[in-house]
Design a protein around this motif. Structure first.
Motif, mmCIF file in Angstrom:
data_model
loop_
_atom_site.group_PDB
_atom_site.id
_atom_site.type_symbol
_atom_site.label_atom_id
_atom_site.label_comp_id
_atom_site.label_asym_id
_atom_site.label_seq_id
_atom_site.Cartn_x
_atom_site.Cartn_y
_atom_site.Cartn_z
ATOM 1 N N PHE A 61 -2.926 -72.456 -17.442
ATOM 2 C CA PHE A 61 -2.898 -71.286 -16.568
ATOM 3 C C PHE A 61 -1.864 -71.501 -15.472
ATOM 4 C CE2 PHE A 61 -6.995 -71.489 -18.501
ATOM 5 C CZ PHE A 61 -7.471 -70.183 -18.618
ATOM 6 N N ASP A 62 -1.237 -70.424 -15.049
ATOM 7 C CA ASP A 62 -0.390 -70.472 -13.858
ATOM 8 C C ASP A 62 -0.099 -69.057 -13.401
ATOM 9 O OD1 ASP A 62 1.766 -71.203 -11.865
ATOM 10 O OD2 ASP A 62 1.426 -73.156 -12.803
ATOM 11 N N LYS A 63 0.054 -68.896 -12.093
ATOM 12 C CA LYS A 63 0.366 -67.583 -11.531
ATOM 13 C C LYS A 63 1.861 -67.389 -11.320
ATOM 14 C CE LYS A 63 -2.382 -67.889 -7.898
ATOM 15 N NZ LYS A 63 -3.108 -67.457 -6.693
ATOM 16 N N ASP A 64 2.606 -68.481 -11.337
ATOM 17 C CA ASP A 64 4.037 -68.445 -11.034
ATOM 18 C C ASP A 64 4.842 -67.996 -12.261
ATOM 19 O OD1 ASP A 64 6.698 -68.983 -10.439
ATOM 20 O OD2 ASP A 64 6.231 -70.784 -9.301
ATOM 21 N N PRO A 65 5.595 -66.907 -12.156
ATOM 22 C CA PRO A 65 6.396 -66.448 -13.306
ATOM 23 C C PRO A 65 7.378 -67.492 -13.832
ATOM 24 C CG PRO A 65 6.280 -64.734 -11.631
ATOM 25 C CD PRO A 65 5.699 -65.968 -11.011
ATOM 26 N N LEU A 66 7.919 -68.335 -12.939
ATOM 27 C CA LEU A 66 8.845 -69.359 -13.409
ATOM 28 C C LEU A 66 8.112 -70.454 -14.178
ATOM 29 C CD1 LEU A 66 11.403 -69.779 -10.481
ATOM 30 C CD2 LEU A 66 11.589 -68.430 -12.576
ATOM 31 N N ALA A 67 6.884 -70.744 -13.795
ATOM 32 C CA ALA A 67 6.076 -71.701 -14.548
ATOM 33 C C ALA A 67 5.781 -71.140 -15.937
ATOM 34 C CB ALA A 67 4.781 -71.999 -13.803
ATOM 35 N N ILE A 68 5.505 -69.845 -15.998
ATOM 36 C CA ILE A 68 5.236 -69.206 -17.292
ATOM 37 C C ILE A 68 6.469 -69.296 -18.184
ATOM 38 C CG2 ILE A 68 4.629 -67.042 -18.441
ATOM 39 C CD1 ILE A 68 2.364 -68.371 -16.800
ATOM 40 N N ALA A 69 7.643 -69.051 -17.604
ATOM 41 C CA ALA A 69 8.885 -69.132 -18.384
ATOM 42 C C ALA A 69 9.099 -70.543 -18.927
ATOM 43 C CB ALA A 69 10.068 -68.703 -17.517
ATOM 44 N N THR A 70 8.779 -71.553 -18.113
ATOM 45 C CA THR A 70 8.905 -72.941 -18.562
ATOM 46 C C THR A 70 7.919 -73.236 -19.682
ATOM 47 O OG1 THR A 70 9.607 -73.650 -16.339
ATOM 48 C CG2 THR A 70 8.785 -75.354 -17.832
ATOM 49 N N ALA A 71 6.683 -72.761 -19.528
ATOM 50 C CA ALA A 71 5.639 -73.011 -20.531
ATOM 51 C C ALA A 71 5.970 -72.380 -21.865
ATOM 52 C CB ALA A 71 4.300 -72.488 -20.022
ATOM 53 N N GLN A 72 6.638 -71.246 -21.828
ATOM 54 C CA GLN A 72 6.969 -70.545 -23.074
ATOM 55 C C GLN A 72 8.013 -71.285 -23.898
ATOM 56 O OE1 GLN A 72 7.916 -66.724 -21.367
ATOM 57 N NE2 GLN A 72 5.822 -65.949 -21.615
ATOM 58 N N GLN A 73 8.601 -72.308 -23.332
ATOM 59 C CA GLN A 73 9.562 -73.123 -24.070
ATOM 60 C C GLN A 73 8.880 -74.207 -24.902
ATOM 61 O OE1 GLN A 73 12.362 -74.632 -21.174
ATOM 62 N NE2 GLN A 73 12.791 -72.602 -20.347
ATOM 63 N N ILE A 74 7.573 -74.388 -24.705
ATOM 64 C CA ILE A 74 6.837 -75.393 -25.476
ATOM 65 C C ILE A 74 6.459 -74.798 -26.830
ATOM 66 C CG2 ILE A 74 4.741 -76.801 -25.587
ATOM 67 C CD1 ILE A 74 4.776 -76.999 -22.569
ATOM 68 N N ALA A 75 7.087 -75.282 -27.856
ATOM 69 C CA ALA A 75 6.839 -74.767 -29.214
ATOM 70 C C ALA A 75 5.821 -75.659 -29.905
ATOM 71 C CB ALA A 75 8.148 -74.717 -29.995
ATOM 72 N N ASP A 76 4.566 -75.474 -29.554
ATOM 73 C CA ASP A 76 3.490 -76.273 -30.129
ATOM 74 C C ASP A 76 2.327 -75.327 -30.422
ATOM 75 O OD1 ASP A 76 1.222 -77.960 -30.555
ATOM 76 O OD2 ASP A 76 2.215 -79.583 -29.457
ATOM 77 N N PRO A 77 1.913 -75.199 -31.678
ATOM 78 C CA PRO A 77 0.851 -74.255 -32.022
ATOM 79 C C PRO A 77 -0.489 -74.569 -31.356
ATOM 80 C CG PRO A 77 1.335 -75.715 -33.868
ATOM 81 C CD PRO A 77 2.399 -75.945 -32.851
ATOM 82 N N ARG A 78 -0.630 -75.773 -30.832
ATOM 83 C CA ARG A 78 -1.883 -76.146 -30.162
ATOM 84 C C ARG A 78 -1.915 -75.688 -28.708
ATOM 85 N NH1 ARG A 78 -1.532 -82.412 -30.698
ATOM 86 N NH2 ARG A 78 0.503 -81.809 -29.839
ATOM 87 N N PHE A 79 -0.788 -75.156 -28.224
ATOM 88 C CA PHE A 79 -0.641 -74.827 -26.801
ATOM 89 C C PHE A 79 -0.528 -73.334 -26.571
ATOM 90 C CE2 PHE A 79 2.267 -73.896 -23.251
ATOM 91 C CZ PHE A 79 1.550 -74.453 -22.199
ATOM 92 N N GLU A 80 -1.130 -72.870 -25.451
ATOM 93 C CA GLU A 80 -1.019 -71.467 -25.049
ATOM 94 C C GLU A 80 -0.997 -71.396 -23.535
ATOM 95 O OE1 GLU A 80 -3.354 -67.187 -25.677
ATOM 96 O OE2 GLU A 80 -4.158 -69.038 -26.539
ATOM 97 N N ILE A 81 -0.188 -70.505 -22.988
ATOM 98 C CA ILE A 81 -0.104 -70.322 -21.538
ATOM 99 C C ILE A 81 -0.681 -68.962 -21.164
ATOM 100 C CG2 ILE A 81 2.264 -69.415 -21.676
ATOM 101 C CD1 ILE A 81 0.811 -71.536 -18.770
ATOM 102 N N VAL A 82 -1.419 -68.917 -20.071
ATOM 103 C CA VAL A 82 -2.011 -67.681 -19.559
ATOM 104 C C VAL A 82 -1.440 -67.413 -18.170
ATOM 105 C CG1 VAL A 82 -4.143 -66.507 -18.881
ATOM 106 C CG2 VAL A 82 -4.138 -68.068 -20.845
ATOM 107 N N HIS A 83 -0.843 -66.235 -17.998
ATOM 108 C CA HIS A 83 -0.268 -65.879 -16.700
ATOM 109 C C HIS A 83 -1.367 -65.326 -15.799
ATOM 110 C CE1 HIS A 83 2.925 -63.414 -14.265
ATOM 111 N NE2 HIS A 83 2.339 -64.366 -13.550
ATOM 112 N N ASP A 84 -2.127 -66.247 -15.208
ATOM 113 C CA ASP A 84 -3.205 -65.848 -14.306
ATOM 114 C C ASP A 84 -3.759 -67.092 -13.629
ATOM 115 O OD1 ASP A 84 -4.983 -64.167 -12.987
ATOM 116 O OD2 ASP A 84 -5.505 -63.071 -14.813
ATOM 117 N N SER A 85 -4.653 -66.887 -12.688
ATOM 118 C CA SER A 85 -5.298 -67.979 -11.982
ATOM 119 C C SER A 85 -6.360 -68.642 -12.854
ATOM 120 C CB SER A 85 -5.964 -67.450 -10.707
ATOM 121 O OG SER A 85 -6.905 -68.360 -10.197
#
Length: 321
Positions: A61-85
């Motif tokens: 989880f993260d609220k920061d849009p730049l953190a979300i952009a960084t997380a979206q670069q992780i190409a791992d099917p076991r991983f997911e990012i949520v744009h929220d607290s």
């Protein structure tokens, strides 16, 4: 407000190995579900993924849009990012059909790229717009709040969240100045605080406490922490771990008291004839308190105030109200 990545701003993840070790990701637990409550720039998430099994899952989880952009670069099917607290973790888990998790890590610190990017408005050392929002896509900026809040409210926030003894004097300066011109930059606010703070702590800028207080209030950090801790523990599987890294006394006090409350069973009336075997048992056990070592603090001075606390749940999620 549109943010652009600032590649040269690097973030050192505090207590990286210690925090991931505390989650005890091994054996059958390696195929469990884990949450990273504050992705930041992904240091903890990447370390967790390195220990997960093939069927493991990590939701960050993260609220920061730049953190979300960084997380979206992780190409791992076991991983997911949520744009929220992380305070919304129960909703996120329910939406994914997940009933319980095996570990939750919360790194409550503000990241170096956030502090060092003048456009974010977090630092009194850099002149930039007075924003301070973790999530720049929603909410009220620090400048907008300071433009409308009354003197008493501003003083209370600075006193309660910054533990600043000159809070009233600072609030008076802010209200007087905004009647003349908007307070829209970090340099303006820092200069006002410097005029109001008569006694300076050695080695600390007079604006430190005020900037901390306004940032905490604008982002509702303490309220979200209290909600997130309770929700995380409620979703925890038996032997699940909750690991929290805090960076100032207000956060650490909340974490310490919360964990202590889970590690101590409610005591029944001593006058009642209850067998020892029937006495209430604690819901969790404390795993200890850890601070960065000298080598880490030398390499990353911002780690010096970090405190990590962790607990292990003794009963399965849903076993207690």
């Amino acid at each position: 407000m549109t943010l652009q990545p600032v590649p040269e701003l690097q973030h050192r993840t505090v207590l990286l190995e210690e925090a991931v070790d505390a989650l005890a990701i091994a054996g059958e637990r390696a195929d469990g579900v884990y949450l990273d409550g504050t992705f930041g720039r992904g240091g903890h998430s990447r370390a967790i993924l390195a220990r997960l099994g093939a069927r493991g899952r990590l939701i960050a989880f993260d609220k920061d849009p730049l953190a979300i952009a960084t997380a979206q670069q992780i190409a791992d099917p076991r991983f997911e990012i949520v744009h929220d607290s992380f305070a919304t973790l129960d909703e996120a888990l329910a939406a994914r059909g997940i009933a319980q998790v095996d570990g939750v890590l919360m790194d409550l610190g503000i990241s170096s790229p956030q502090v060092d990017d003048a456009a974010r408005g977090f630092s009194f050392r850099l002149d930039g717009p007075l924003d301070m929002r973790m999530d720049t896509t929603r909410g009220v900026s620090a400048a907008d709040w300071l433009a409308t809040a009354d003197e008493q409210t501003i003083a209370k926030v600075i006193r309660d969240y910054g533990e600043e003894r000159f809070a009233l004097q600072i609030a008076k300066k802010i209200v007087a100045r905004r009647a003349v011109e908007p307070i829209s930059s970090t340099r303006q606010l820092a200069a006002l605080v410097a005029q109001a703070v008569k006694t300076r702590e050695k080695g600390k800028d007079p604006a430190t406490r005020t900037f901390q207080a306004v940032r905490i209030f604008v982002n509702q950090e303490l309220e979200e922490l209290e909600i997130g801790l309770e929700k995380a523990f409620r979703q925890m599987a038996q032997h699940g771990r909750l690991v929290v890294i805090s960076f100032h006394s207000l956060e650490d006090r909340i974490v310490k008291q919360f964990m202590a409350s889970k590690a101590h069973a409610p005591q029944p009336d001593r006058r009642l004839p209850i067998r020892a075997a029937d006495l209430p048992r604690p819901a969790a056990r404390l795993l200890g308190r850890v601070k960065p070592g000298d080598a880490e603090v030398t390499a990353n001075p911002r780690a010096r105030s970090a405190v990590m606390r962790s607990i292990e749940r003794l009963e399965a999620a849903g076993a207690q109200p």
